[in-house]
Design a protein around this motif. Structure first.
Motif, PDB file in Angstrom:
ATOM      1  N   ALA A 155       0.830  -1.212   0.000  1.00 51.17           N
ATOM      2  CA  ALA A 155       0.000   0.000   0.000  1.00 51.17           C
ATOM      3  C   ALA A 155       0.858   1.253   0.000  1.00 51.17           C
ATOM      4  O   ALA A 155       0.613   2.193  -0.771  1.00 51.17           O
ATOM      5  CB  ALA A 155      -0.925  -0.013   1.206  1.00 51.17           C
ATOM      6  N   ALA A 156       1.878   1.272   0.847  1.00 48.23           N
ATOM      7  CA  ALA A 156       2.749   2.450   0.927  1.00 48.23           C
ATOM      8  C   ALA A 156       3.551   2.641  -0.355  1.00 48.23           C
ATOM      9  O   ALA A 156       3.741   3.770  -0.822  1.00 48.23           O
ATOM     10  CB  ALA A 156       3.686   2.331   2.124  1.00 48.23           C
ATOM     11  N   GLN A 157       4.023   1.548  -0.945  1.00 43.00           N
ATOM     12  CA  GLN A 157       4.800   1.637  -2.173  1.00 43.00           C
ATOM     13  C   GLN A 157       3.951   2.129  -3.341  1.00 43.00           C
ATOM     14  O   GLN A 157       4.428   2.888  -4.192  1.00 43.00           O
ATOM     15  CB  GLN A 157       5.400   0.261  -2.515  1.00 43.00           C
ATOM     16  CG  GLN A 157       6.536  -0.169  -1.610  1.00 43.00           C
ATOM     17  CD  GLN A 157       7.745   0.744  -1.738  1.00 43.00           C
ATOM     18  OE1 GLN A 157       8.086   1.208  -2.822  1.00 43.00           O
ATOM     19  NE2 GLN A 157       8.409   1.013  -0.615  1.00 43.00           N
ATOM     20  N   ASN A 158       2.697   1.713  -3.390  1.00 40.05           N
ATOM     21  CA  ASN A 158       1.828   2.118  -4.496  1.00 40.05           C
ATOM     22  C   ASN A 158       1.547   3.619  -4.497  1.00 40.05           C
ATOM     23  O   ASN A 158       1.205   4.190  -5.540  1.00 40.05           O
ATOM     24  CB  ASN A 158       0.501   1.354  -4.428  1.00 40.05           C
ATOM     25  CG  ASN A 158       0.648  -0.102  -4.843  1.00 40.05           C
ATOM     26  OD1 ASN A 158       1.633  -0.473  -5.493  1.00 40.05           O
ATOM     27  ND2 ASN A 158      -0.309  -0.922  -4.473  1.00 40.05           N
ATOM     28  N   LEU A 159       1.679   4.256  -3.340  1.00 41.28           N
ATOM     29  CA  LEU A 159       1.389   5.683  -3.259  1.00 41.28           C
ATOM     30  C   LEU A 159       2.570   6.558  -3.663  1.00 41.28           C
ATOM     31  O   LEU A 159       2.421   7.762  -3.813  1.00 41.28           O
ATOM     32  CB  LEU A 159       0.955   6.047  -1.831  1.00 41.28           C
ATOM     33  CG  LEU A 159      -0.411   5.508  -1.399  1.00 41.28           C
ATOM     34  CD1 LEU A 159      -0.711   5.906   0.030  1.00 41.28           C
ATOM     35  CD2 LEU A 159      -1.503   6.016  -2.331  1.00 41.28           C
ATOM     36  N   ILE A 160       3.738   5.952  -3.834  1.00 41.85           N
ATOM     37  CA  ILE A 160       4.925   6.741  -4.196  1.00 41.85           C
ATOM     38  C   ILE A 160       4.750   7.383  -5.572  1.00 41.85           C
ATOM     39  O   ILE A 160       5.160   8.532  -5.791  1.00 41.85           O
ATOM     40  CB  ILE A 160       6.181   5.851  -4.172  1.00 41.85           C
ATOM     41  CG1 ILE A 160       6.467   5.380  -2.750  1.00 41.85           C
ATOM     42  CG2 ILE A 160       7.385   6.601  -4.739  1.00 41.85           C
ATOM     43  CD1 ILE A 160       7.657   4.473  -2.629  1.00 41.85           C
ATOM     44  N   LYS A 161       4.109   6.686  -6.495  1.00 46.28           N
ATOM     45  CA  LYS A 161       3.949   7.209  -7.855  1.00 46.28           C
ATOM     46  C   LYS A 161       2.750   8.141  -7.989  1.00 46.28           C
ATOM     47  O   LYS A 161       2.532   8.709  -9.057  1.00 46.28           O
ATOM     48  CB  LYS A 161       3.796   6.040  -8.832  1.00 46.28           C
ATOM     49  CG  LYS A 161       2.722   5.042  -8.451  1.00 46.28           C
ATOM     50  CD  LYS A 161       2.793   3.804  -9.315  1.00 46.28           C
ATOM     51  CE  LYS A 161       1.794   2.738  -8.842  1.00 46.28           C
ATOM     52  NZ  LYS A 161       1.921   1.498  -9.601  1.00 46.28           N
ATOM     53  N   ASP A 162       1.978   8.312  -6.930  1.00 52.33           N
ATOM     54  CA  ASP A 162       0.822   9.203  -6.954  1.00 52.33           C
ATOM     55  C   ASP A 162       1.216  10.541  -6.331  1.00 52.33           C
ATOM     56  O   ASP A 162       1.614  10.600  -5.165  1.00 52.33           O
ATOM     57  CB  ASP A 162      -0.346   8.580  -6.175  1.00 52.33           C
ATOM     58  CG  ASP A 162      -1.653   9.332  -6.393  1.00 52.33           C
ATOM     59  OD1 ASP A 162      -1.591  10.509  -6.811  1.00 52.33           O
ATOM     60  OD2 ASP A 162      -2.721   8.759  -6.148  1.00 52.33           O
ATOM     61  N   ARG A 163       1.123  11.611  -7.087  1.00 52.86           N
ATOM     62  CA  ARG A 163       1.562  12.926  -6.622  1.00 52.86           C
ATOM     63  C   ARG A 163       0.410  13.792  -6.119  1.00 52.86           C
ATOM     64  O   ARG A 163       0.550  15.003  -6.002  1.00 52.86           O
ATOM     65  CB  ARG A 163       2.290  13.660  -7.747  1.00 52.86           C
ATOM     66  CG  ARG A 163       3.558  12.960  -8.195  1.00 52.86           C
ATOM     67  CD  ARG A 163       4.285  13.767  -9.252  1.00 52.86           C
ATOM     68  NE  ARG A 163       5.526  13.110  -9.662  1.00 52.86           N
ATOM     69  CZ  ARG A 163       6.363  13.595 -10.567  1.00 52.86           C
ATOM     70  NH1 ARG A 163       6.080  14.749 -11.174  1.00 52.86           N
ATOM     71  NH2 ARG A 163       7.447  12.947 -10.878  1.00 52.86           N
ATOM     72  N   SER A 164      -0.701  13.175  -5.818  1.00 50.09           N
ATOM     73  CA  SER A 164      -1.845  13.945  -5.351  1.00 50.09           C
ATOM     74  C   SER A 164      -1.659  14.366  -3.893  1.00 50.09           C
ATOM     75  O   SER A 164      -0.839  13.806  -3.159  1.00 50.09           O
ATOM     76  CB  SER A 164      -3.132  13.137  -5.483  1.00 50.09           C
ATOM     77  OG  SER A 164      -3.105  12.016  -4.623  1.00 50.09           O
ATOM     78  N   LEU A 165      -2.432  15.370  -3.484  1.00 58.12           N
ATOM     79  CA  LEU A 165      -2.390  15.844  -2.102  1.00 58.12           C
ATOM     80  C   LEU A 165      -2.778  14.735  -1.139  1.00 58.12           C
ATOM     81  O   LEU A 165      -2.116  14.517  -0.117  1.00 58.12           O
ATOM     82  CB  LEU A 165      -3.343  17.036  -1.957  1.00 58.12           C
ATOM     83  CG  LEU A 165      -3.710  17.457  -0.535  1.00 58.12           C
ATOM     84  CD1 LEU A 165      -2.484  17.976   0.193  1.00 58.12           C
ATOM     85  CD2 LEU A 165      -4.794  18.527  -0.570  1.00 58.12           C
ATOM     86  N   SER A 166      -3.832  14.015  -1.456  1.00 59.82           N
ATOM     87  CA  SER A 166      -4.302  12.953  -0.570  1.00 59.82           C
ATOM     88  C   SER A 166      -3.286  11.826  -0.463  1.00 59.82           C
ATOM     89  O   SER A 166      -3.073  11.269   0.621  1.00 59.82           O
ATOM     90  CB  SER A 166      -5.647  12.402  -1.080  1.00 59.82           C
ATOM     91  OG  SER A 166      -5.534  11.931  -2.410  1.00 59.82           O
ATOM     92  N   ALA A 167      -2.612  11.495  -1.563  1.00 64.51           N
ATOM     93  CA  ALA A 167      -1.622  10.415  -1.538  1.00 64.51           C
ATOM     94  C   ALA A 167      -0.448  10.766  -0.643  1.00 64.51           C
ATOM     95  O   ALA A 167       0.045   9.923   0.114  1.00 64.51           O
ATOM     96  CB  ALA A 167      -1.133  10.119  -2.953  1.00 64.51           C
ATOM     97  N   ALA A 168       0.006  12.018  -0.711  1.00 65.31           N
ATOM     98  CA  ALA A 168       1.143  12.444   0.111  1.00 65.31           C
ATOM     99  C   ALA A 168       0.807  12.352   1.599  1.00 65.31           C
ATOM    100  O   ALA A 168       1.606  11.857   2.402  1.00 65.31           O
ATOM    101  CB  ALA A 168       1.539  13.864  -0.256  1.00 65.31           C
ATOM    102  N   LEU A 169      -0.376  12.804   1.976  1.00 61.53           N
ATOM    103  CA  LEU A 169      -0.761  12.784   3.386  1.00 61.53           C
ATOM    104  C   LEU A 169      -0.980  11.361   3.889  1.00 61.53           C
ATOM    105  O   LEU A 169      -0.546  10.993   4.985  1.00 61.53           O
ATOM    106  CB  LEU A 169      -2.030  13.621   3.589  1.00 61.53           C
ATOM    107  CG  LEU A 169      -1.855  15.122   3.376  1.00 61.53           C
ATOM    108  CD1 LEU A 169      -3.196  15.822   3.339  1.00 61.53           C
ATOM    109  CD2 LEU A 169      -0.980  15.722   4.475  1.00 61.53           C
TER     110      LEU A 169
END
Length: 223
Positions: free
Chosen positions: A63-77
């Motif tokens: 789950a954490a790795q999949n969010l690395i490629k997402d640059r959205s505000l929600s993904a970062a938080l």
């Protein structure tokens, strides 16, 4: 078109010129806000929702790795929250101490989310002010034009020409029309931005709650 624009400024006077300047400034702010919202990928939560689902089913690293490629505000938080919780899982803490640290972490992430949302809301008050000022400026120009028209009518006395009076009135009403033409699209833009922000705020609350209420990694693994 240039002649029409010049005649509009000439007929409307300084009030129309002020409205023109305000409309250009408002357009610049709207375009900047659109770029800012697009850069923060406001409203795009597909990958984040999927990652939170994986997190709650025990696939925490994935789950954490999949969010690395997402640059959205929600993904970062959400990624920050996941990384911090994983660090807590690696520390030998008592249940009570972990709960205290997790609560502090939740407050910190919530504050960070509020700060990012506040940044997205910047200049919206200025646009809202434009929607209030523009019609009033237009009305002010109309009142000045009507005063001038009736003053001319009084000076003309019995020789007053009704056509001249009608022409003066429609020129005076021109500023009101210009004020409304500025205020209406800006009001639509402000409503759109505020609606997107409210949806983003609600989505962030749901996503972060999903991360923090999943329990520790040992609890998830045992289930």
């Amino acid at each position: 078109m240039g002649d029409t624009f010049s005649s509009l400024l000439e007929l409307g006077g300084p009030v129309v010129l002020i409205l023109l300047v305000i409309s250009i400034a408002a357009l610049a702010v709207i375009l900047a806000k659109v770029f800012q919202f697009a850069s923060a990928r406001v409203g795009r939560h597909g990958l984040v929702r999927q990652a939170v689902t994986q997190w709650r089913t025990g696939e925490r690293n994935t789950a954490a790795q999949n969010l690395i490629k997402d640059r959205s505000l929600s993904a970062a938080l959400v990624r920050n929250a996941m990384d911090a919780i994983q660090m807590l899982d690696q520390q030998p803490l008592s249940s009570q101490e972990r709960d205290i640290r997790e609560e502090r972490l939740r407050e910190e992430i919530s504050a960070r989310a509020a700060d990012r949302l506040f940044a997205l809301a910047s200049w919206l008050k200025a646009l809202d002010l434009v929607t209030q000022i523009a019609p009033l400026l237009g009305l002010f120009g109309t009142v000045l034009g009507m005063i001038d028209t009736f003053q001319t009518l009084q000076e003309s006395g019995a020789a007053a020409n009704p056509a001249t009076l009608a022409g003066g009135i429609w020129v005076a009403l021109l500023t009101t029309a210009c004020g409304l033409a500025v205020a209406i699209p800006v009001s639509v833009a402000v409503t759109w931005f505020e609606t997107r922000l409210e949806k983003e705020r609600a989505a962030l609350e749901v996503l972060l709650t999903g991360v923090f209420t999943a329990g520790s990694s040992s609890t998830v693994a045992s289930t």
